[in-house]
Each structure stands twice: as structure tokens, then as C-alpha cells.
Enzyme design. Sequence first.
Site, PDB file in Angstrom:
ATOM      1  N   TYR A 132      -6.194   8.191   7.098  1.00  0.00           N
ATOM      2  CA  TYR A 132      -5.321   7.060   7.436  1.00  0.00           C
ATOM      3  C   TYR A 132      -5.980   6.284   8.563  1.00  0.00           C
ATOM      4  CZ  TYR A 132      -0.871   4.758   8.840  1.00  0.00           C
ATOM      5  OH  TYR A 132       0.120   3.858   9.168  1.00  0.00           O
ATOM      6  N   LYS A 160      -5.619   5.665   3.337  1.00  0.00           N
ATOM      7  CA  LYS A 160      -4.616   4.618   3.545  1.00  0.00           C
ATOM      8  C   LYS A 160      -5.217   3.638   4.533  1.00  0.00           C
ATOM      9  CE  LYS A 160       0.038   3.732   5.351  1.00  0.00           C
ATOM     10  NZ  LYS A 160       1.240   4.312   6.024  1.00  0.00           N
TER      11      LYS A 160
END
Length: 291
Positions: A132, A160
Site C-alpha cells: 500500500y 494499492k
Amino acid sequence: MFRGVFTALVTPFKRGAVDEAALKRHVEEQIAAGVDGVVPCGSTGEAATLSHEEHKRVVQLVVQTAAKRVLVIAGAGSNATAEAIELTAHAKAAGADGALLISPYYNKPTQDGVVAHYAAIARATQFPLVAYNIPGRTGSNILPDTIARLAELEHVVGVKESCGDLHQISQVIARVPSDFAVLAGDDWATLPQLAIGGAGVISTCSNLVPREMVELVRAFVRGDAGRARELHYRLLPLCDALFSETNPIPVKAALAMRGCIEDELRLPLLSMTAGGRKRLELAMKEFGGLL
């Protein structure tokens, strides 16, 4: 492995405790709306202010409620690698399908340190991991060459991306294998990122409008770019209002307006300001069907 719409779940609170009944209802509503997966205990889920016991209970409850009907990617990130390993191992034992791990924040590791962090978690847990990248929260940016190195690690299956820079995200997609999932982390970027080869979105807005987010992604996938673009511009004012104050303040306010959860957050987050609430109410009314 991870493609489509994954809702970054809010964590409902009631009188200071996790509202388990509201959380279960919310997961059921997401599944009924057709999302591909849910993500408990991320930034939207206020993981930073959950105790370890609460964090683990939320993951367990979401996995049990989902009951393999949708994928569960459990938030398990920490800026301490040992703690991230512990949370990831728990997610695996609880029956989640993968773990979402924010890049270490505050201590600002080098790019080599970022790789070492994820490599250690992958070795220790043998579990599908989604990195992320959100420089606005971590104070550091995972660069495209570094994400390409992460993609070479066994068990690191996606990222992400919340860097907010489509050029950088293009460089990421150009460097990773086609089966490495590059997921949008900003709702506004869902369609632009799909257009350059993204795999979907981990969405805050889908807490409120899951059907529309699912329809946008599926329209693009089936080749109906016109419908996807129409939904993108319909959703855009609402998405902007949902990020007009620190996430998840607005989305919790919106869900509370609809009677889904209590409008309760944990300090240092406060409920939405009067001006922000007025803007959000207007966006919800203009969207239609929400108030």
C-alpha cells in the site's frame, strides 16, 4: 488474484466500542451489492486507533460474515515489521484471503528498507500480500522500480496505489507482470487507472454507493467505456465530498445520515464540521437516492 471492487470498510463504533452488529450488517450490504471483496482494518477502518484485540476481532468477524462469498483482504500494516508479521499471521489464521500492508510510516525507510520489510513479512507468513503506497500518510513514496522489485517477491501479489500521480502509476504498471494487481487507492482514479491497465479499486466510496462503483468497473471491463465514463462523472462530486475532510470522517457521517451506523469516531478524529456536512448532504441529494 485481486481484481474488481474491494470496499475499504469503515469500523462502526457505538459508545466507544466496536459495533459488531452494525459491522455485520454493513458487510452483508456490501455482498448484496456485488462487490468483489472487502478490506477491514485499513485507514478507512481506523486501524490506527484499534487495539490489537479489536483489530483481530474485526478481521475475524468480517471473515466469518463474508463466509467465502467475497474475498477478504485484511489490513495488517505497521511501521514495525515484527508487528506487521503478527497481524498478517493472524489474518491468515482467521481465514482471510490476503493482507493489505501500508508502507512503513514515520520511520521513513529507504527503498531497500521497504523491500526488506515486505520480504520479511512474505517469508514469515507465506500469504498473499498487497503493498500500500500512500505517501500523504506515510511520509515516503514507494517508487516504481521498488514496486517492480516487490512484484518479484513470492507472495507479494499487488499494490494499492494512492500516490495520486497517474504518470507514476503508469510507470508501475509498465514494470510489473500482468498478473500483479495494481489497484486504485483513490476513488476518483478508478476509471483513469483502469484505462492504463489497473486491476480495480480499494474503495472508500463503495461504503456508501457500492452498486455504482461495481457497475463502473464492470462496464469498463466489458468494453462499455461510455457507461463507465458516465458513472465516473456522476460519482465524482460525491467522491470529492467524501474526501473533503480526513477519511473516514465524511463517509461515516454519510452512513450515519442513512441510519446505517452511529456517527462516531475515535480521537484524534472529530465528527464532520458543519460546513463539510452541508456540502456532503448537498452532494448526496444531487446524487439521488441517498437521502
